[in-house]
Write a protein that holds these residues in place. Structure first.
Motif, PDB file in Angstrom:
ATOM      1  N   GLY A   1       0.819  -1.214   0.000  1.00 20.06           N
ATOM      2  CA  GLY A   1       0.000   0.000   0.000  1.00 20.06           C
ATOM      3  C   GLY A   1       0.850   1.259   0.000  1.00 20.06           C
ATOM      4  O   GLY A   1       0.489   2.264  -0.632  1.00 20.06           O
TER       5      GLY A   1
ATOM      6  N   TYR B   1       4.744  -6.716  -5.696  1.00 20.07           N
ATOM      7  CA  TYR B   1       3.841  -5.634  -6.100  1.00 20.07           C
ATOM      8  C   TYR B   1       3.307  -5.888  -7.506  1.00 20.07           C
ATOM      9  O   TYR B   1       2.106  -5.778  -7.765  1.00 20.07           O
TER      10      TYR B   1
ATOM     11  N   ASP C   1       1.817   1.761  -3.544  1.00 22.95           N
ATOM     12  CA  ASP C   1       0.676   2.143  -4.376  1.00 22.95           C
ATOM     13  C   ASP C   1       0.333   3.626  -4.212  1.00 22.95           C
ATOM     14  O   ASP C   1      -0.105   4.279  -5.168  1.00 22.95           O
ATOM     15  N   ARG C   2       0.549   4.152  -3.030  1.00 27.97           N
ATOM     16  CA  ARG C   2       0.253   5.568  -2.762  1.00 27.97           C
ATOM     17  C   ARG C   2       1.435   6.479  -3.051  1.00 27.97           C
ATOM     18  O   ARG C   2       1.365   7.679  -2.823  1.00 27.97           O
TER      19      ARG C   2
ATOM     20  N   ARG D   1       4.684   0.347 -13.177  1.00 29.60           N
ATOM     21  CA  ARG D   1       3.462   1.125 -12.978  1.00 29.60           C
ATOM     22  C   ARG D   1       3.817   2.518 -12.476  1.00 29.60           C
ATOM     23  O   ARG D   1       4.610   2.663 -11.544  1.00 29.60           O
TER      24      ARG D   1
ATOM     25  N   GLN E   1      -0.766  -6.818  -7.303  1.00 25.91           N
ATOM     26  CA  GLN E   1      -1.654  -5.679  -7.526  1.00 25.91           C
ATOM     27  C   GLN E   1      -2.580  -5.941  -8.708  1.00 25.91           C
ATOM     28  O   GLN E   1      -2.197  -6.610  -9.670  1.00 25.91           O
TER      29      GLN E   1
ATOM     30  N   LEU F   1       3.761   5.889 -10.409  1.00 29.40           N
ATOM     31  CA  LEU F   1       3.390   6.179  -9.029  1.00 29.40           C
ATOM     32  C   LEU F   1       2.791   7.579  -8.934  1.00 29.40           C
ATOM     33  O   LEU F   1       3.197   8.485  -9.664  1.00 29.40           O
TER      34      LEU F   1
END
Length: 241
Positions: free
Chosen positions: A24, A106, A27-28, A81, A110, A83
Motif C-alpha cells: 500500500g 507488487y 501504491d500511494r 506502474r 496488484q 506512481l
C-alpha cells in the motif's frame, strides 16, 4: 531502543509490517526507489520462488527504508506502474534494500492496471497459483504466458488481496462442474489468507540525504559494488531539477 547518531543518519528501528501494508505504501507513492537504484533484474525462477516462500511463511529477508531529512530524486514507477506524485514534505520513504523482492510481489499481487488487457500487460506479472497437487511436485506457481484467459484451476495472484476480485474468481470456479470445486475454493482461500497475513521486517533509518543514502545503498546491496562517480553525480544534480 536508544537513538544512536552515526554520521548524519539518526536512529534505526525495526518494525513488523504486513506485506499488504507495505504494498500500500508503494501504491500511494509513499515508498519509492532512489534515482541511483538499480533496475529490476530478477528472472522468472527467482520471482516464482519468492511467491512460494511467502506462501510457506518462509522469511524472505528484511527491507531497508530511509526517512531522509531532505528530498532524494526517485524513480516515478514501480514494477512498470507509474506512481502518484507525493508532494507533502516528509511523506516519502526511500527503498534502499528489497527492490527486487517488493517489485516481484507488487507486480504480481496488484490488480491489473486500468485500461490494460491481458495481451498488452507485462507477462512477468501474470503470476498464477496452480490449484491441486502439482504434477511434478514442484513449485505450484507459474507465469501465464498466453494473453488469453487462464484455465479455471489457475488462481491469479492479483486477486488474493482484493475481496471483490477473489470472489469473482470463486464464482468462475463454481461454474466448472468437472473440477473438485470445494477443495479448490478452500485451497485458494488458504493461499489468500497466507499472503494477507504475511509480515515483513522493515528496518527504518531516519535522517541524512542523498549522500548518506547512496553510501548505505552501496554497502548493503548485492556484491558490495560501489556506486560510480557518474551515478552519484546524476543523483545529486537531479535533486535540483
Amino acid at each position: 531502543m536508544a537513538v544512536v547518531k552515526v554520521g548524519n543518519v539518526v536512529g534505526t528501528t525495526v518494525e513488523g509490517r504486513s506485506l499488504e501494508e507495505v504494498l500500500g505504501w508503494i501504491d500511494r507513492g509513499e515508498l519509492r526507489v532512489p534515482a541511483f537504484g538499480r533496475g529490476f533484474v530478477w528472472g522468472t525462477e527467482e520471482r516464482l520462488a519468492l511467491f512460494e516462500s511467502v506462501e510457506r511463511n518462509h522469511p524472505i529477508g528484511s527491507i531497508i527504508v530511509l526517512d531522509a531529512a531532505e528530498e532524494i530524486p526517485s524513480v516515478g514507477e514501480f514494477a512498470g506502474r507509474p506512481l502518484p506524485d507525493v508532494s507533502e514534505e516528509g511523506a516519502v520513504s526511500y527503498l534502499l534494500d528489497g527492490h527486487q523482492r517488493l517489485a516481484t510481489l507488487y507486480g504480481g499481487l496488484q490488480p491489473q492496471a486500468r485500461g490494460r488487457t491481458g495481451n498488452d500487460e507485462d507477462p512477468r506479472w501474470r503470476v498464477h497459483r496452480r490449484l491441486g497437487e502439482p504434477e511434478d511436485g514442484g513449485n505450484p506457481y507459474l507465469q501465464w504466458e498466453d494473453g488469453d484467459v487462464a484455465p479455471p484451476h489457475l488462481l491469479p495472484m492479483r486477486s488474493v488481496l482484493r475481496t471483490m476480485d477473489f470472489l469473482a474468481f470463486v464464482r468462475g470456479l463454481e461454474d466448472q462442474g468437472e473440477l473438485p470445486v470445494p477443495e479448490f475454493v478452500a485451497e485458494a482461500e488458504e493461499v489468500a489468507r497466507r499472503f494477507k497475513s504475511y509480515r515483513l521486517p522493515v528496518v527504518r533509518m531516519r535522517g541524512g540525504g542523498v549522500d548518506q543514502a547512496s553510501l548505505v545503498f552501496q554497502h548493503i546491496n548485492r556484491g558490495g559494488r560501489h556506486l560510480s562517480a557518474e551515478e552519484i553525480r546524476v543523483a545529486r544534480e537531479s535533486r535540483g531539477s
